[in-house]
Design an enzyme around this catalytic site. Sequence first.
Site, PDB file in Angstrom:
ATOM      1  N   ASP A 155       0.770  -1.333  -0.085  1.00 52.92           N
ATOM      2  CA  ASP A 155      -0.068  -0.209  -0.208  1.00 52.92           C
ATOM      3  C   ASP A 155       0.760   1.387   0.109  1.00 52.92           C
ATOM      4  O   ASP A 155       0.716   2.088   0.727  1.00 52.92           O
ATOM      5  CB  ASP A 155      -0.988   0.159   1.175  1.00 52.92           C
ATOM      6  CG  ASP A 155      -2.147   1.052   0.960  1.00 52.92           C
ATOM      7  OD1 ASP A 155      -2.205   1.538  -0.206  1.00 52.92           O
ATOM      8  OD2 ASP A 155      -2.855   1.384   2.020  1.00 52.92           O
ATOM      9  N   LYS A 157       1.950   4.654  -0.988  1.00 51.55           N
ATOM     10  CA  LYS A 157       1.352   5.732  -1.654  1.00 51.55           C
ATOM     11  C   LYS A 157       1.728   6.861  -0.865  1.00 51.55           C
ATOM     12  O   LYS A 157       2.344   6.875   0.329  1.00 51.55           O
ATOM     13  CB  LYS A 157      -0.169   5.744  -1.657  1.00 51.55           C
ATOM     14  CG  LYS A 157      -0.819   5.636  -0.430  1.00 51.55           C
ATOM     15  CD  LYS A 157      -2.273   5.213  -0.393  1.00 51.55           C
ATOM     16  CE  LYS A 157      -2.846   4.961   0.873  1.00 51.55           C
ATOM     17  NZ  LYS A 157      -4.158   4.995   0.709  1.00 51.55           N
ATOM     18  N   ASN A 160       0.952   7.347   3.062  1.00 54.09           N
ATOM     19  CA  ASN A 160       1.690   6.358   3.827  1.00 54.09           C
ATOM     20  C   ASN A 160       3.079   6.676   4.009  1.00 54.09           C
ATOM     21  O   ASN A 160       3.852   5.876   4.474  1.00 54.09           O
ATOM     22  CB  ASN A 160       1.392   4.916   3.524  1.00 54.09           C
ATOM     23  CG  ASN A 160      -0.142   4.442   3.674  1.00 54.09           C
ATOM     24  OD1 ASN A 160      -0.772   5.272   4.415  1.00 54.09           O
ATOM     25  ND2 ASN A 160      -0.518   3.693   2.963  1.00 54.09           N
ATOM     26  N   ASP A 173       2.109   2.760   7.827  1.00 52.88           N
ATOM     27  CA  ASP A 173       0.905   1.982   7.384  1.00 52.88           C
ATOM     28  C   ASP A 173       1.176   0.712   7.038  1.00 52.88           C
ATOM     29  O   ASP A 173       1.123   0.418   5.752  1.00 52.88           O
ATOM     30  CB  ASP A 173      -0.093   2.790   6.522  1.00 52.88           C
ATOM     31  CG  ASP A 173      -1.479   2.499   6.770  1.00 52.88           C
ATOM     32  OD1 ASP A 173      -1.730   1.397   7.536  1.00 52.88           O
ATOM     33  OD2 ASP A 173      -2.308   3.589   6.882  1.00 52.88           O
ATOM     34  N   THR A 194      -4.294   0.944  -3.111  1.00 54.15           N
ATOM     35  CA  THR A 194      -5.032   1.849  -3.399  1.00 54.15           C
ATOM     36  C   THR A 194      -5.012   2.084  -4.778  1.00 54.15           C
ATOM     37  O   THR A 194      -4.102   2.209  -5.570  1.00 54.15           O
ATOM     38  CB  THR A 194      -4.584   3.195  -2.752  1.00 54.15           C
ATOM     39  OG1 THR A 194      -4.729   3.096  -1.549  1.00 54.15           O
ATOM     40  CG2 THR A 194      -5.389   4.476  -2.961  1.00 54.15           C
TER      41      THR A 194
END
Length: 314
Positions: A155, A157, A160, A173, A194
């Site tokens: 994840d 991005k 995070n 995260d 995401t």
Amino acid sequence: MDISKEDECDKENRAYLLTKQPDFRILSMKDFKVGHEIGKGKYGRVHLATNKSSGYIVALKILLKHELKHDKLLQQLEREVEIQGNLNHPNILKLYGYFQDEKRVVMILEWAPLGTLYAQLKRQMRFVEKQASRYIAQIAKSLKYVHEHHIVHRDLKPENLLIDKQGILKLADFGWATYVQDFTNSSLKTICGTLDYLAPEMVKRQPYNEKVDVWALGIICYELLVGTPPFESIGFHPTIQRIVLDEVTIPDYVSREARDIIIMLLQKNPINRPSMEQVLNHPWIRMYNKNSSSQNSQPKLTKTIITNINYSNC
Ligand code: AMP
């Protein structure tokens, strides 16, 4: 909240707490002087807080148990605690521990005063190449460490990635992170993460490995230089279609070297994507980062990494 203690804490307390820290698992809310809210996530609020006995400033992520009832959320929290709690690298947000009471689960996190890379990007629209290269180098270092310990983040991005007072980037995260014994023989198939950052093999529901993080790094690299992710579209299916089919188009103002690294990272076939060592040795990274491949290399894990976590069915 006694922010005047901040400098002192930054210098000494982190090291102190990492070596001689009280067992944070046996702490409770009354051990902290809780300050103002510094962020609000999908499932919880984040508050600045001071540990009363040490004066150490932390971020407390407070999650309400009734909101965690859904099985997947509990599993995510478990992952975060087990994986992030065992990682120790200057570019990974430290999770010191957690505690719970009847109503709440509270995670004790390193405080990153400059907030998320996402917020910084929104303020600046896009970054100059030097700044983008420095951020990409730091993310690559965190991924190198994570991948060396057989973990896929899944994840990655700008939301995070947090920034500390010195401007150091911290990967955070780990709710979707997972352990994979053998990347060459991975059976991971779950679509998670995401939309704009999902790798083609993941959206095609093919087995995938750590190379999904390499793809996401390519998306972030583009986004930092251009201001928006490369395959952004209105709606789920058009975005998926662009991720799988479209070649990336890069504006003319992006340098030849930056263009080259973006294309390397955004290879549709995961086998063709570079390792983090190759990223750190790329001319666009070396140009702006002295000793990029050896800096911060291989810090030890806080404890032995938990090798029996098995989320391979996820
Ligand atoms: P999250 O619930 O992890 O998505 O966090 C929600 C928001 O809280 C983030 O977007 C950040 O702005 C802020 N935040 C979370 N963790 C920290 C931290 N360790 N230090 C500073 N701000 C944080």
